[in-house]
Design a protein around this motif. Structure first.
Motif, PDB file in Angstrom:
ATOM      1  N   GLU A  44      -1.498   4.409  -8.750  1.00 48.94           N
ATOM      2  CA  GLU A  44      -1.528   3.138  -8.670  1.00 48.94           C
ATOM      3  C   GLU A  44      -0.427   2.850  -7.393  1.00 48.94           C
ATOM      4  OE1 GLU A  44      -0.891   1.313 -12.288  1.00 48.94           O
ATOM      5  OE2 GLU A  44      -2.724   1.945 -13.387  1.00 48.94           O
ATOM      6  N   LYS A  45      -0.826   1.749  -6.783  1.00 52.07           N
ATOM      7  CA  LYS A  45       0.362   1.421  -5.801  1.00 52.07           C
ATOM      8  C   LYS A  45       1.368   0.612  -6.104  1.00 52.07           C
ATOM      9  CE  LYS A  45      -3.666   1.214  -2.318  1.00 52.07           C
ATOM     10  NZ  LYS A  45      -4.335   0.462  -1.222  1.00 52.07           N
ATOM     11  N   VAL A  46       2.539   0.413  -5.563  1.00 48.80           N
ATOM     12  CA  VAL A  46       3.403  -0.531  -6.027  1.00 48.80           C
ATOM     13  C   VAL A  46       3.684  -1.432  -4.638  1.00 48.80           C
ATOM     14  CG1 VAL A  46       4.533   1.455  -7.029  1.00 48.80           C
ATOM     15  CG2 VAL A  46       5.142   1.199  -4.887  1.00 48.80           C
ATOM     16  N   ASN A  47       4.457  -2.541  -4.802  1.00 51.72           N
ATOM     17  CA  ASN A  47       4.483  -3.439  -3.999  1.00 51.72           C
ATOM     18  C   ASN A  47       5.966  -3.475  -3.299  1.00 51.72           C
ATOM     19  OD1 ASN A  47       2.216  -4.972  -4.636  1.00 51.72           O
ATOM     20  ND2 ASN A  47       3.198  -5.924  -6.155  1.00 51.72           N
ATOM     21  N   ILE A  48       5.838  -3.195  -1.927  1.00 55.38           N
ATOM     22  CA  ILE A  48       7.023  -2.974  -1.052  1.00 55.38           C
ATOM     23  C   ILE A  48       7.503  -4.310  -0.353  1.00 55.38           C
ATOM     24  CG2 ILE A  48       8.227  -1.653   0.578  1.00 55.38           C
ATOM     25  CD1 ILE A  48       6.460   0.631  -0.163  1.00 55.38           C
ATOM     26  N   LEU A  49       8.445  -4.983  -0.409  1.00 55.82           N
ATOM     27  CA  LEU A  49       8.676  -6.063   0.270  1.00 55.82           C
ATOM     28  C   LEU A  49       9.460  -5.934   1.556  1.00 55.82           C
ATOM     29  CD1 LEU A  49       8.591  -9.227   0.391  1.00 55.82           C
ATOM     30  CD2 LEU A  49      10.657  -9.182  -1.013  1.00 55.82           C
TER      31      LEU A  49
ATOM     32  N   VAL B  73       3.673  -0.713  10.210  1.00 54.56           N
ATOM     33  CA  VAL B  73       2.951   0.624  10.895  1.00 54.56           C
ATOM     34  C   VAL B  73       3.567   1.954  10.271  1.00 54.56           C
ATOM     35  CG1 VAL B  73       2.571   2.003  13.110  1.00 54.56           C
ATOM     36  CG2 VAL B  73       2.145  -0.464  12.884  1.00 54.56           C
ATOM     37  N   ILE B  74       4.810   1.919  10.269  1.00 51.12           N
ATOM     38  CA  ILE B  74       5.455   3.057   9.875  1.00 51.12           C
ATOM     39  C   ILE B  74       5.119   3.564   8.365  1.00 51.12           C
ATOM     40  CG2 ILE B  74       7.918   4.135   9.179  1.00 51.12           C
ATOM     41  CD1 ILE B  74       8.979   2.640  11.606  1.00 51.12           C
ATOM     42  N   LEU B  75       4.891   2.428   7.516  1.00 55.61           N
ATOM     43  CA  LEU B  75       4.961   2.790   6.118  1.00 55.61           C
ATOM     44  C   LEU B  75       3.490   2.779   5.681  1.00 55.61           C
ATOM     45  CD1 LEU B  75       7.938   0.384   4.800  1.00 55.61           C
ATOM     46  CD2 LEU B  75       7.909   2.937   5.035  1.00 55.61           C
TER      47      LEU B  75
ATOM     48  N   GLU C 159       0.856   2.255  -0.037  1.00 54.02           N
ATOM     49  CA  GLU C 159       1.457   1.346  -1.012  1.00 54.02           C
ATOM     50  C   GLU C 159       1.184  -0.086  -0.585  1.00 54.02           C
ATOM     51  OE1 GLU C 159       3.545   4.741  -3.236  1.00 54.02           O
ATOM     52  OE2 GLU C 159       2.492   2.746  -3.567  1.00 54.02           O
ATOM     53  N   ASN C 160       1.402  -1.038  -1.281  1.00 53.17           N
ATOM     54  CA  ASN C 160       1.104  -2.289  -1.033  1.00 53.17           C
ATOM     55  C   ASN C 160       2.210  -3.034  -0.055  1.00 53.17           C
ATOM     56  OD1 ASN C 160      -1.325  -2.720  -2.067  1.00 53.17           O
ATOM     57  ND2 ASN C 160      -0.506  -2.846  -4.057  1.00 53.17           N
ATOM     58  N   LEU C 161       2.272  -3.581   0.973  1.00 49.65           N
ATOM     59  CA  LEU C 161       3.156  -3.666   1.999  1.00 49.65           C
ATOM     60  C   LEU C 161       3.117  -5.568   1.874  1.00 49.65           C
ATOM     61  CD1 LEU C 161       2.935  -1.397   4.869  1.00 49.65           C
ATOM     62  CD2 LEU C 161       4.654  -1.194   2.670  1.00 49.65           C
ATOM     63  N   VAL C 162       4.235  -6.196   1.568  1.00 43.41           N
ATOM     64  CA  VAL C 162       4.427  -7.690   1.403  1.00 43.41           C
ATOM     65  C   VAL C 162       5.430  -7.755   2.453  1.00 43.41           C
ATOM     66  CG1 VAL C 162       4.640  -9.314   0.062  1.00 43.41           C
ATOM     67  CG2 VAL C 162       3.629  -7.682  -0.894  1.00 43.41           C
ATOM     68  N   VAL C 163       5.172  -8.979   3.439  1.00 45.53           N
ATOM     69  CA  VAL C 163       6.013  -9.276   4.458  1.00 45.53           C
ATOM     70  C   VAL C 163       6.653 -10.597   4.117  1.00 45.53           C
ATOM     71  CG1 VAL C 163       5.125  -7.565   6.168  1.00 45.53           C
ATOM     72  CG2 VAL C 163       4.305 -10.049   5.846  1.00 45.53           C
ATOM     73  N   ALA C 164       7.850 -10.980   4.531  1.00 42.82           N
ATOM     74  CA  ALA C 164       8.614 -12.155   4.234  1.00 42.82           C
ATOM     75  C   ALA C 164       9.497 -12.267   5.691  1.00 42.82           C
ATOM     76  CB  ALA C 164       9.476 -12.230   3.330  1.00 42.82           C
ATOM     77  N   ALA C 165       9.292 -13.521   6.347  1.00 43.57           N
ATOM     78  CA  ALA C 165       9.988 -13.718   7.577  1.00 43.57           C
ATOM     79  C   ALA C 165      11.343 -14.484   7.433  1.00 43.57           C
ATOM     80  CB  ALA C 165       8.979 -14.673   8.535  1.00 43.57           C
ATOM     81  N   SER C 166      11.713 -14.816   6.064  1.00 47.11           N
ATOM     82  CA  SER C 166      13.057 -15.034   5.827  1.00 47.11           C
ATOM     83  C   SER C 166      13.404 -14.878   4.390  1.00 47.11           C
ATOM     84  CB  SER C 166      13.205 -16.643   6.013  1.00 47.11           C
ATOM     85  OG  SER C 166      12.159 -17.416   5.104  1.00 47.11           O
TER      86      SER C 166
ATOM     87  N   ILE D 139       8.081  -6.321  -7.615  1.00 50.14           N
ATOM     88  CA  ILE D 139       8.432  -5.830  -6.417  1.00 50.14           C
ATOM     89  C   ILE D 139       8.967  -4.166  -6.884  1.00 50.14           C
ATOM     90  CG2 ILE D 139       9.506  -5.771  -4.210  1.00 50.14           C
ATOM     91  CD1 ILE D 139       7.258  -7.693  -4.334  1.00 50.14           C
ATOM     92  N   ALA D 140       8.533  -3.431  -6.278  1.00 49.06           N
ATOM     93  CA  ALA D 140       9.289  -2.374  -6.445  1.00 49.06           C
ATOM     94  C   ALA D 140      10.554  -1.800  -5.624  1.00 49.06           C
ATOM     95  CB  ALA D 140       8.410  -1.002  -6.434  1.00 49.06           C
ATOM     96  N   ILE D 141      10.161  -2.184  -4.139  1.00 46.50           N
ATOM     97  CA  ILE D 141      11.415  -2.021  -3.407  1.00 46.50           C
ATOM     98  C   ILE D 141      11.510  -3.048  -2.361  1.00 46.50           C
ATOM     99  CG2 ILE D 141      12.196  -0.038  -1.770  1.00 46.50           C
ATOM    100  CD1 ILE D 141      10.433   1.952  -2.893  1.00 46.50           C
ATOM    101  N   ILE D 142      12.916  -3.353  -2.143  1.00 41.44           N
ATOM    102  CA  ILE D 142      12.884  -4.384  -1.021  1.00 41.44           C
ATOM    103  C   ILE D 142      13.760  -3.625   0.267  1.00 41.44           C
ATOM    104  CG2 ILE D 142      13.956  -6.804  -0.424  1.00 41.44           C
ATOM    105  CD1 ILE D 142      14.173  -7.296  -3.418  1.00 41.44           C
ATOM    106  N   LEU D 143      13.034  -3.826   1.502  1.00 40.18           N
ATOM    107  CA  LEU D 143      13.631  -3.338   2.883  1.00 40.18           C
ATOM    108  C   LEU D 143      14.071  -4.875   3.375  1.00 40.18           C
ATOM    109  CD1 LEU D 143      13.864  -0.929   4.518  1.00 40.18           C
ATOM    110  CD2 LEU D 143      11.731  -1.538   5.271  1.00 40.18           C
TER     111      LEU D 143
END
Length: 498
Positions: free
Chosen positions: A5-10, A24-26, A31-38, A51-55
């Motif tokens: 099962e996929k996890v969400n990475i912000l 592109v790298i990840l 996994e599920n990649l979720v983006v935020a501009a701020s 959310i599992a991990i926040i980058l």
């Protein structure tokens, strides 16, 4: 959560180009990649998703990475969420300290090395999955225990109700009837009453004195109380009582009595029914014992698993997972052994062989000792101690090389077990300068839980360890030393330093 099962990475950054590069790298991690501009957009996403991990980029306008991390940590849901900071500037030790205080688990400098970033994210994603799996398994185990306990309680209730209904119409030999002439003291018993009391109708004289002599001494007062109640005007009486048969067997009975009144309101006759409820009482005791046993074992298993997870230490996630899985596997093996014996205990030879099974095919191991039956608690603790010794030997000691040899010998005297673990032929041993976690865990379990001693001699030719364990409960250390003073002095074992 299953492994696949996929996890969400912000991914949080104010520059779209950098967000695209991270995606592109990840992407190949699947996994599920979720983006935020701020930072504010990131907070909105967090409140709506798991959310599992926040980058997160350290340098952002309006709300930088440090401030965002502080706000995230203030929310109870995200106090354990993994956060990785990305910094395009040289990060000082002060900045790193500030980041870790805000809850960061790692730093990634720019330019980002794709392989490094993917490896870090993968590790924390796997840790998140494993943690969720463990939480789910613990919850499922607790649910099963509750369901089983409820089932047992329901079964007990149904058994009691069924027995109460059945008791009025059970077959001959389980129910008897009687009459007592209140005025002249004469008794009349039917065949079932004689059978319940286990007496011969031809030789047993039914009198108040003889009946009282059959009763359990603690229940005689209840009989006298019933007579007093009927004298005072009571029309019926019910009670449970015990009788002793001529062969010494004790039986439980339920009695119901009803009074016959003359026209003046005086008692002239008392009639009643006696039911043998011994089997019902025994069933209730078995159900109660089983309920307590299930609850006790479930709590013990959960406590041990929680202790393993809480106390295990490691330098990285993979080592941590391997250590936890190894210790829980050791616990599972001894649980299987105990289950096969209906939790009566475990033979020490079986316990040792199970722990050493992966290494027994090489002919490096020699076992010597008589059969000793261990109590369940002792077996569980000793299994974990043996696991630590085996793991250490496989990594650094005799079992890490084909030339190494391991001898395990155990003896029992004066209710004290001494297990001698002796390694030779392995790599040159250097005495440790401090206790490792495995050694501390072994000593704590043997000494604190069992009241024994764990003694180590880090000889150059190989480790010598002696485990001294009382088999009849904890005993004062002076007494333990006195019983095995000769054994303890042989080989001059000493505790690890540090």
């Amino acid at each position: 959560m299953m492994d696949h099962e996929k996890v969400n990475i912000l991914l949080v950054d104010d520059q779209p180009a950098k967000l695209l590069a991270y995606e592109v790298i990840l992407k190949e991690l699947g996994e599920n990649l979720v983006v935020a501009a701020s930072g504010r957009e990131a907070l909105e996403i967090l409140l709506k998703n798991e959310i599992a991990i926040i980058l997160v980029d350290v340098c952002m306008p309006e709300l930088d990475g440090f401030e965002l991390a502080a706000m995230i940590r203030e929310h109870p849901r995200f106090q354990k969420t993994s956060m990785i900071f990305i910094s395009a500037i040289q990060v000082s030790d002060i900045d790193r300290l500030r980041g870790y205080e805000m809850g960061a688990v790692d730093y990634v400098p720019v330019p980002v090395v794709p392989e490094v970033l993917r490896a870090k994210i993968k590790v924390f994603a796997e840790l998140y999955r494993k943690t969720r799996q463990l939480e789910r398994l613990n919850a499922e185990l607790e649910d099963r225990v509750r369901a089983r306990t409820a089932e047992l309680q329901k079964s007990t209730t149904q058994l009691v109700e069924s027995e109460q209904r059945r008791s009025m119409a059970i077959a001959a030999g389980k129910m008897g009837s009687w009459d007592w002439d209140w005025l002249n003291g004469d008794w009349m018993w039917d065949e079932g009453q004689y059978r319940i009391f286990g007496v011969d109708p031809q030789s047993f004289e039914v009198t108040s004195a003889n009946i009282e002599a059959q009763l359990h001494p603690d229940d005689v007062s209840d009989l006298r109380k019933a007579i007093a109640e009927l004298t005072k005007g009571a029309r019926s009486y019910e009670a449970e009582f015990r009788i002793y048969r001529r062969d010494g067997e004790m039986r439980w009975c339920a009695g119901t009595a009803a009074a016959t009144i003359d026209k003046n309101g005086r008692v002239v006759r008392v009639s009643g029914v006696t039911v043998d409820i011994t089997e019902r009482k025994r069933a209730e005791e078995r159900q109660s014992l089983l309920t307590r046993e299930v609850d006790h074992r479930a709590k013990n298993a959960l406590a041990l698993a929680q202790s393993i997870v809480r106390l295990t230490r490691a330098d990285n996630v993979k080592t941590y997972v391997n250590a936890v899985e190894g210790r829980i596997s050791a616990l599972a093996r001894v649980h299987t052994i105990l289950s096969l014996s209906s939790w009566q205990g475990a033979e020490i030879s079986n316990l040792v062989e199970q722990e050493l099974a992966p290494y027994s095919i090489s002919g490096q191991i020699r076992l010597l000792g008589s059969e000793v039956q261990l109590q369940p608690a002792t077996a569980q603790t000793l299994a974990l101690a043996l696991h630590e010794l085996v793991t250490n030997s496989a990594k650094y000691g005799a079992l890490s090389t084909l030339s190494g040899r391991l001898s395990i010998r155990w003896d029992v005297a004066d209710d004290v077990l001494v297990l001698r673990w002796e390694e030779t032929g392995g790599p040159l041993v250097q005495p440790p300068t401090s206790r490792g976690f495995g050694t501390r865990s072994l000593m704590a379990s043997v000494e604190s839980q069992l009241g024994g001693q764990a003694l180590f001699d880090w000889r150059a030719e190989g480790l010598l360890c002696k485990l001294v364990i009382p088999l009849v409960g904890k005993m004062p250390m002076p007494e333990l030393n006195e019983r095995f003073s000769t054994v303890l002095s042989t080989g001059s074992p000493r505790r690890v330093s540090g």
